[in-house]
Write a protein that holds these residues in place. Structure first.
Motif, short mmCIF file in Angstrom:
data_model
loop_
_atom_site.label_atom_id
_atom_site.label_comp_id
_atom_site.label_asym_id
_atom_site.label_seq_id
_atom_site.Cartn_x
_atom_site.Cartn_y
_atom_site.Cartn_z
N ASN A 21 0.83 -1.21 0.00
CA ASN A 21 0.00 0.00 0.00
C ASN A 21 0.86 1.26 0.00
O ASN A 21 0.55 2.25 -0.68
N ARG A 22 1.95 1.20 0.76
CA ARG A 22 2.85 2.36 0.83
C ARG A 22 3.48 2.64 -0.53
O ARG A 22 3.57 3.79 -0.96
N GLU A 82 3.65 6.12 -5.43
CA GLU A 82 3.59 6.37 -6.87
C GLU A 82 2.43 7.31 -7.23
O GLU A 82 2.55 8.10 -8.16
N ILE A 83 1.33 7.23 -6.50
CA ILE A 83 0.22 8.17 -6.73
C ILE A 83 0.66 9.58 -6.42
O ILE A 83 0.40 10.52 -7.19
N VAL A 84 1.36 9.76 -5.30
CA VAL A 84 1.85 11.08 -4.92
C VAL A 84 2.82 11.61 -5.98
O VAL A 84 2.77 12.78 -6.37
N GLN A 138 2.46 14.99 -8.28
CA GLN A 138 3.48 16.03 -8.34
C GLN A 138 3.88 16.31 -9.78
O GLN A 138 4.11 17.46 -10.15
N ARG A 139 3.92 15.28 -10.61
CA ARG A 139 4.26 15.49 -12.03
C ARG A 139 3.15 16.28 -12.73
O ARG A 139 3.44 17.16 -13.54
N VAL A 140 1.90 15.99 -12.43
CA VAL A 140 0.80 16.74 -13.03
C VAL A 140 0.88 18.21 -12.65
O VAL A 140 0.71 19.11 -13.50
N LEU A 141 1.16 18.48 -11.38
CA LEU A 141 1.31 19.87 -10.94
C LEU A 141 2.47 20.54 -11.65
O LEU A 141 2.39 21.71 -12.04
N MET A 142 3.56 19.80 -11.83
CA MET A 142 4.72 20.34 -12.54
C MET A 142 4.36 20.71 -13.97
O MET A 142 4.69 21.80 -14.46
N LEU A 143 3.65 19.83 -14.67
CA LEU A 143 3.29 20.08 -16.06
C LEU A 143 2.31 21.24 -16.20
O LEU A 143 2.32 21.97 -17.20
#
Length: 267
Positions: free
Chosen positions: A155-156, A161-163, A167-172
């Motif tokens: 689960n961790r 990987e979701i986090v 973060q990549r979406v926010l970066m883009l």
């Protein structure tokens, strides 16, 4: 499209990554001695018990540079813990062009993308000669019922990987080209530190084209951004060797603090 799966069992003692012949029996010792075991999946198992790890992890596999570990639409049978080397995962567009969505380092687990549908949604390609520890998914599910810590570990990993994808979406969506490059280099630096390496000097395993694809930029834009950071004395990037010369300035750039960055460069 990448070629078919090309793997071999690691037998020669002179193979890269300094590994002796691998058998199931001494596997727990191999996990105990692995430098990235604290980042890996079997942290929920009692490593002193050979039978637990032997039932979970198969013989290590070597993946040659450029070979596919798995391809999109392959059925889920195995998760793969990266022991050494590196990978990229990519999605294919309607035009057949691959878009890089992630890079993977030792201690990280590939294949989590297939858990929802039981089929992989991306291609996983080795960026260099690499070594993975295969984890048969059905065995993992069985052992996770006996060892709750193993399920928590899984689960961790999925949450991490979701986090990272968020973060990549926010970066883009929010960062300029130079801010994206700064974000990328700082992220790599932190991941190298977690593996016991320097924060300021490391080798890129991906090409400039892969970097540009991951950052959502044109190759020419990435090259111009690298040139500008080099001219400012923030980063020295020649070939694939990265040397971060001014970490505070790089962090300021990532955060969009241009005034602070300019003041740092004028002093």
């Amino acid at each position: 499209m990448p070629g078919p799966l090309s793997v071999t069992l690691l037998d020669p003692p002179t193979a890269p990554c300094a590994a002796p012949p691998i058998h199931l029996k001494p596997l727990s010792n191999a996990c105990q001695e692995c430098r990235v075991n604290s980042l890996c999946l079997p942290t929920g198992l009692p490593v002193q018990d050979n039978s637990c790890l032997g039932a979970l992890i198969g013989p290590r596999m070597r993946i040659r540079k450029g070979a596919a570990l798995f391809n999109a639409n392959d059925p889920l049978t195995t998760l793969y813990a990266v022991r050494c080397g590196s990978f990229k995962t990519s999605l294919n567009t309607a035009e057949g062009q691959g878009v890089v969505i992630n890079f993977w380092m030792p201690g990280e687990v590939l294949g989590l993308d297939a858990i929802a549908t039981e089929r992989h949604v991306c291609d996983a390609i080795a960026l260099e000669d690499s070594e993975v520890c295969p984890v048969p998914y059905q065995r993992l599910q069985t052992l996770a019922r006996e060892f709750p810590f193993l399920q928590q570990s899984l689960n961790r990993l999925m949450s991490r990987e979701i986090v990272r994808e968020h973060q990549r979406v926010l970066m883009l969506c929010n960062l300029t080209a130079e801010e994206r490059l700064a974000n990328f280099l700082i992220g790599l630096s932190r991941r190298f530190v977690n593996r016991g390496y320097s924060a300021h000097g490391f080798m890129l395993r991906m090409s400039r084209e892969d970097m540009a694809s991951y950052l959502g930029l044109r190759l020419e834009t990435v090259c111009r951004s690298v040139t500008r950071l080099r001219a400012q004395g923030i980063v020295n990037l020649r070939g694939r060797l990265v040397e971060i010369l001014d970490m505070p300035a790089l962090v300021a750039l990532e955060q969009g603090d241009r005034e602070r960055n300019d003041s740092l460069k004028s002093t």
